[in-house]
Design a protein around this motif. Structure first.
Motif, mmCIF file in Angstrom:
data_model
loop_
_atom_site.group_PDB
_atom_site.id
_atom_site.type_symbol
_atom_site.label_atom_id
_atom_site.label_comp_id
_atom_site.label_asym_id
_atom_site.label_seq_id
_atom_site.Cartn_x
_atom_site.Cartn_y
_atom_site.Cartn_z
ATOM 1 N N HIS A 74 -11.032 -6.593 9.369
ATOM 2 C CA HIS A 74 -11.804 -5.518 9.979
ATOM 3 C C HIS A 74 -11.795 -4.026 8.928
ATOM 4 C CE1 HIS A 74 -7.757 -4.898 10.767
ATOM 5 N NE2 HIS A 74 -7.536 -3.597 11.091
ATOM 6 N N THR A 75 -12.607 -4.417 7.759
ATOM 7 C CA THR A 75 -12.959 -3.714 6.757
ATOM 8 C C THR A 75 -14.407 -3.817 6.218
ATOM 9 O OG1 THR A 75 -12.413 -2.642 4.670
ATOM 10 C CG2 THR A 75 -11.881 -5.007 5.218
ATOM 11 N N ALA A 76 -15.179 -2.711 5.892
ATOM 12 C CA ALA A 76 -16.508 -2.647 5.586
ATOM 13 C C ALA A 76 -16.458 -2.450 4.022
ATOM 14 C CB ALA A 76 -17.301 -1.770 6.275
ATOM 15 N N ASP A 77 -15.465 -1.982 3.650
ATOM 16 C CA ASP A 77 -15.527 -1.593 1.914
ATOM 17 C C ASP A 77 -14.570 -2.148 1.165
ATOM 18 O OD1 ASP A 77 -13.278 -0.293 3.442
ATOM 19 O OD2 ASP A 77 -13.328 1.429 2.337
ATOM 20 N N ALA A 78 -13.358 -2.678 1.574
ATOM 21 C CA ALA A 78 -12.419 -3.311 0.759
ATOM 22 C C ALA A 78 -13.031 -4.471 -0.037
ATOM 23 C CB ALA A 78 -11.352 -4.162 1.631
ATOM 24 N N ALA B 131 0.880 -1.161 -0.156
ATOM 25 C CA ALA B 131 0.012 -0.041 -0.026
ATOM 26 C C ALA B 131 0.750 1.373 0.095
ATOM 27 C CB ALA B 131 -0.946 -0.110 1.159
ATOM 28 N N GLY B 132 2.081 1.426 0.674
ATOM 29 C CA GLY B 132 2.751 2.475 0.780
ATOM 30 C C GLY B 132 4.190 2.136 1.310
ATOM 31 N N TYR B 133 5.105 3.064 0.920
ATOM 32 C CA TYR B 133 6.683 2.655 1.525
ATOM 33 C C TYR B 133 6.904 4.132 2.266
ATOM 34 C CZ TYR B 133 7.539 -0.997 -1.633
ATOM 35 O OH TYR B 133 7.884 -2.210 -2.589
ATOM 36 N N HIS B 134 7.173 3.740 3.545
ATOM 37 C CA HIS B 134 8.066 2.708 3.837
ATOM 38 C C HIS B 134 7.225 1.492 4.887
ATOM 39 C CE1 HIS B 134 10.636 5.938 3.108
ATOM 40 N NE2 HIS B 134 11.522 5.211 2.714
ATOM 41 N N TRP B 135 6.163 2.039 5.356
ATOM 42 C CA TRP B 135 5.697 1.082 6.549
ATOM 43 C C TRP B 135 4.456 0.390 6.432
ATOM 44 C CZ3 TRP B 135 6.541 6.460 7.243
ATOM 45 C CH2 TRP B 135 5.406 7.398 6.749
ATOM 46 N N PHE B 136 3.718 0.656 5.252
ATOM 47 C CA PHE B 136 2.579 -0.252 4.926
ATOM 48 C C PHE B 136 2.953 -1.672 4.425
ATOM 49 C CE2 PHE B 136 0.339 3.935 4.703
ATOM 50 C CZ PHE B 136 -0.477 3.874 5.675
ATOM 51 N N THR B 137 2.073 -2.682 4.729
ATOM 52 C CA THR B 137 2.033 -3.905 4.077
ATOM 53 C C THR B 137 1.083 -3.745 2.941
ATOM 54 O OG1 THR B 137 0.598 -4.906 5.481
ATOM 55 C CG2 THR B 137 2.788 -5.086 6.193
ATOM 56 N N ASP B 138 0.451 -5.253 2.429
ATOM 57 C CA ASP B 138 -0.725 -5.294 1.426
ATOM 58 C C ASP B 138 -1.979 -5.093 2.335
ATOM 59 O OD1 ASP B 138 0.366 -7.389 2.626
ATOM 60 O OD2 ASP B 138 -0.410 -8.638 0.835
ATOM 61 N N TRP B 139 -2.694 -4.095 1.661
ATOM 62 C CA TRP B 139 -4.142 -3.973 2.465
ATOM 63 C C TRP B 139 -5.037 -4.006 1.279
ATOM 64 C CZ3 TRP B 139 -5.268 -0.722 6.806
ATOM 65 C CH2 TRP B 139 -4.390 -0.464 7.647
ATOM 66 N N GLY B 140 -6.185 -4.711 1.790
ATOM 67 C CA GLY B 140 -7.104 -5.112 0.650
ATOM 68 C C GLY B 140 -7.824 -3.978 -0.121
ATOM 69 N N ARG B 141 -8.011 -3.093 0.799
ATOM 70 C CA ARG B 141 -8.954 -1.665 0.184
ATOM 71 C C ARG B 141 -7.672 -1.129 -1.077
ATOM 72 N NH1 ARG B 141 -8.983 0.905 4.587
ATOM 73 N NH2 ARG B 141 -10.928 0.129 5.217
ATOM 74 N N ASP B 142 -6.527 -0.838 -0.239
ATOM 75 C CA ASP B 142 -5.728 -0.068 -1.057
ATOM 76 C C ASP B 142 -5.361 -0.719 -2.590
ATOM 77 O OD1 ASP B 142 -5.475 0.575 1.747
ATOM 78 O OD2 ASP B 142 -3.941 2.210 0.904
#
Length: 681
Positions: free
Chosen positions: A383-387, A324-335
């Motif tokens: 824990h996501t309602a939109d992804a 999802a983003g560098y440097h600290w995000f991992t893979d996010w369903g929504r993103d």
């Protein structure tokens, strides 16, 4: 052509007072596993996340800082020159020798000039390897030049505070094997270091620094004094025209021996040229070309989930996901789902789009796709309602581009299951209200929409109830599923879905129109029974999606309000300035930042739905709205060079904040640049 710089930042002759600029300009090279090399142009480490080798390792290790820094000393008759300072007090003298920083096909190159001596340094990570090459080339010199390279490390997870010690100095050990220097420490994998293309000696001379200042960590309210440890230094001599490469890696010896540094660079540049070729004629130059290369940084094979990768490869499938983003995000369903079109379909990477969709389809549980995968875990969090609703959108765009009916048929049972779970209710109180057919969500202590800031149990924007974008996405998902079912000759199921969609559309237009303001409520039937009239960008999705739920008569008023209150040169504000909770600046410690995260802070990715909505009303005038992307073109020269930041301050000068490289920011700007060009008459 292959080495033509895409972005150049000349620096010769800049006064010392400008050197602080080099602390705010950062570079990034990724390895398609989730690992990376990154730092400031100055060479000074300012973040805990900076490192020349941040390796993506299998869980439970996750991404790990293995090689933090290399001090570079050039020995000349008149003295010793330091090129890459570790300390800020050395910056002025060191950077007086920097004449240019540039990106060649997205790869960083520093050019130093000391009198008549010209030396270049470049950084490369071979594709899908936890390996970094630091190459030094003596471009011009009257005599041979002696260079001393001192590697320094602090083995730790990337998110660990800089003052945490995971390996005591006495627990590091150094072994020598055929000019390869192998460092072991604690429970981390070995780090192999070797000089290539030249003869070099290594002097064992350990050195520990316990007072390294990480400036941005200090500004963000985190521990900021850390340490680096070095086992010794390499000494080499370069003749004019000669180059040498310092290799550092966690890979096996046979992998490291497979390519020379020159072969690795040729292969990587050819790979990047191929990315531009397959992306199409509208992305061959300018900002679009830069963004094609920037997009490549986010598409990865998740090294942290080795078991999953092996299992899928055994049945002939590739596991792909999106950082999802560098440097600290991992893979996010929504993103991932929001970014998929821009990162893969706009760049001709259809196979990877299919792999991403199939990967996430495999993780559907209780009618939901994962919100995220933790850094050190193998199991997603849901824990996501939109992804999950964005999953329908991403699949639709993929099918538009490929007409891949096999993938649709494979995933279709999952889609039916998702809708059934939403109709009867699933986790976190996500479910359709039987009274009106609208989608509701909300559970104490959870942030389930994309506005998901949370600090020590405080959910900043809970938005519990019936959120405007969730219902726009729900209606869009139902219409897409209805069409797919009809195409697959399941008329009965399609008609049932159609009825749910019609009911949701009628209720939406009855409940969400805020006549007094001339725009849409952000949330109706909130947790305390009221409606939230905060003017936010979420309402745009009622227009921008493939199947807009909002009656057309309201489109122009909504766009007018959004343009007046939310539009900026680098995206949309997350809250109108006339709201009492509006925050102008995203800065300070974590609670202060998160209080502003969705309370005014500008999000670059939101320019996408705004342009989509605008083009619904002006379908032939892409040129006019394309000018809204000019601010992003200027932004490519600040913060993360050649890429787009996560967020910006809500007021001028719209200072970039958050991640220096964000997947949905890059994806949506690239997608809109291509779309606007196609809509221009």
């Amino acid at each position: 052509m292959l080495d033509k710089p895409i972005r150049s930042m000349p620096w010769a002759g800049q006064p010392a007072s400008h050197n602080t600029v080099l602390l705010t300009r950062e570079w990034l090279v990724a390895n398609a596993l989730g690992g990376y090399a990154s730092g400031t142009v100055s060479g000074i480490v300012t973040r805990r996340y900076h490192g020349l080798l941040v390796a993506a390792l299998p869980a439970p290790l996750g991404r790990t800082v293995m090689l933090s820094h290399v001090t570079e000393l050039v020995h000349l008759p008149e003295g010793v020159i330091e090129l890459e300072p570790l300390d800020q007090h050395m910056q002025a003298s060191a950077q007086s020798h920097l004449s240019e920083f540039r990106l060649e096909m997205g790869l960083p190159v520093w050019r130093y000039q000391i009198g008549d001596l010209v030396l270049e340094k470049s950084v490369l990570m071979p594709h899908q390897q936890n390996t970094v090459h630091l190459t030094y080339k003596l471009i011009q010199s009257a005599t041979p030049v002696c260079i001393e390279l001192r590697p320094a490390m602090h083995f730790r997870p990337i998110e660990a505070a800089v003052d945490q010690v995971f390996v005591e100095v006495e627990d590091y050990s150094l072994m020598v094997n055929n000019d390869c220097y192998v460092l072991h420490g604690g429970g981390f994998p070995q780090l192999a270091m070797k000089m290539l293309d030249t003869h070099a000696s290594f002097t064992v001379n350990s050195r520990r620094r316990k007072d390294v200042l990480f400036l941005l960590e200090k500004e963000r309210g985190y521990p900021s004094i850390g340490e680096h440890w070095s086992p010794g230094y390499f000494t080499l001599t370069l003749e004019p025209g000669q180059q040498a490469t310092l290799l550092a890696s966690t890979e096996a010896a046979d992998t490291l021996a497979s390519l020379t540094p020159a072969q690795a660079r040729t292969a990587e540049v050819a790979r990047r040229r191929h990315l531009l070729d397959i992306a199409g004629p509208q992305t061959q130059s300018g900002m679009a070309a830069e963004l094609v290369l920037a997009a490549d940084q986010f598409i990865i094979t998740p090294a942290g989930r080795a078991e999953e990768t092996a299992r899928e490869r055994a049945i002939g499938h590739e596991v792909k996901t999106v950082i999802a983003g560098y440097h600290w995000f991992t893979d996010w369903g929504r993103d991932t789902m929001i970014s998929l079109e821009g990162l893969t379909l706009m760049t001709g990477r259809h196979d990877e789009a299919r792999a991403i969709l199939r990967t996430f389809a495999n993780y559907v549980r209780d009618g939901l796709i994962p919100n995220m995968f933790p850094e050190h875990g193998k199991t997603g969090l849901y824990h996501t309602a939109d992804a999950t609703l964005w999953f329908f959108h991403a699949l639709h765009r993929y099918l538009q581009a490929t007409n891949d009916r096999d993938t649709l048929r494979t995933i279709l049972p999952k889609l039916n299951d998702i809708v059934e779970h939403h109709l009867r209710g699933t986790l976190f109180n996500i479910g359709v209200d039987r009274q009106d057919g609208l989608l509701k969500q909300g559970q104490e202590g959870y942030q389930l929409t994309w506005m998901d800031a949370k600090v020590d149990g405080w959910v900043v924007t809970p938005r519990r109830g019936k959120a405007v974008e969730l219902n726009a996405l729900w209606y869009n998902a139902l219409r897409l599923l209805e069409n797919w079912l009809r195409e697959e000759q399941d008329e009965s199921a399609a008609q049932s879905v159609c009825e749910h969609a019609e009911r949701a559309r009628r209720s939406f237009n009855q409940r969400f129109w805020y006549a007094e303001g001339g725009y849409l409520y952000d949330v109706v039937d909130g947790e305390h029974g009221g409606d939230d009239a905060a003017c936010r960008p979420n309402q745009l999705f009622a227009i921008s999606l493939e199947h807009p739920v909002l009656d057309r008569k309201h489109w122009q008023p909504v766009l007018d309000v959004v343009q007046k209150k939310l539009l900026t040169p680098v995206g949309l504000r997350s809250l109108s300035p006339d709201h009492p909770d509006y925050k102008q600046v995203y800065a300070g410690d974590l609670p202060t930042r998160d209080a502003a995260y969705h309370q005014g802070t500008v999000w670059g990715w939101l320019i996408g739905p705004y342009i989509d909505a605008w083009l619904k009303l002006h379908p032939q005038d892409g040129a006019s709205v394309d000018r809204l992307l000019d601010g992003f073109e200027a932004h490519l020269g600040e913060a993360g060079l050649g890429t787009i930041s996560e967020i910006f301050d809500a007021q001028e000068p719209y200072t970039p904040r958050g991640c220096i490289a964000q997947a949905w920011s890059v994806a949506e700007v690239l997608r809109c640049r291509v779309k606007c060009a196609a809509c221009t008459v």
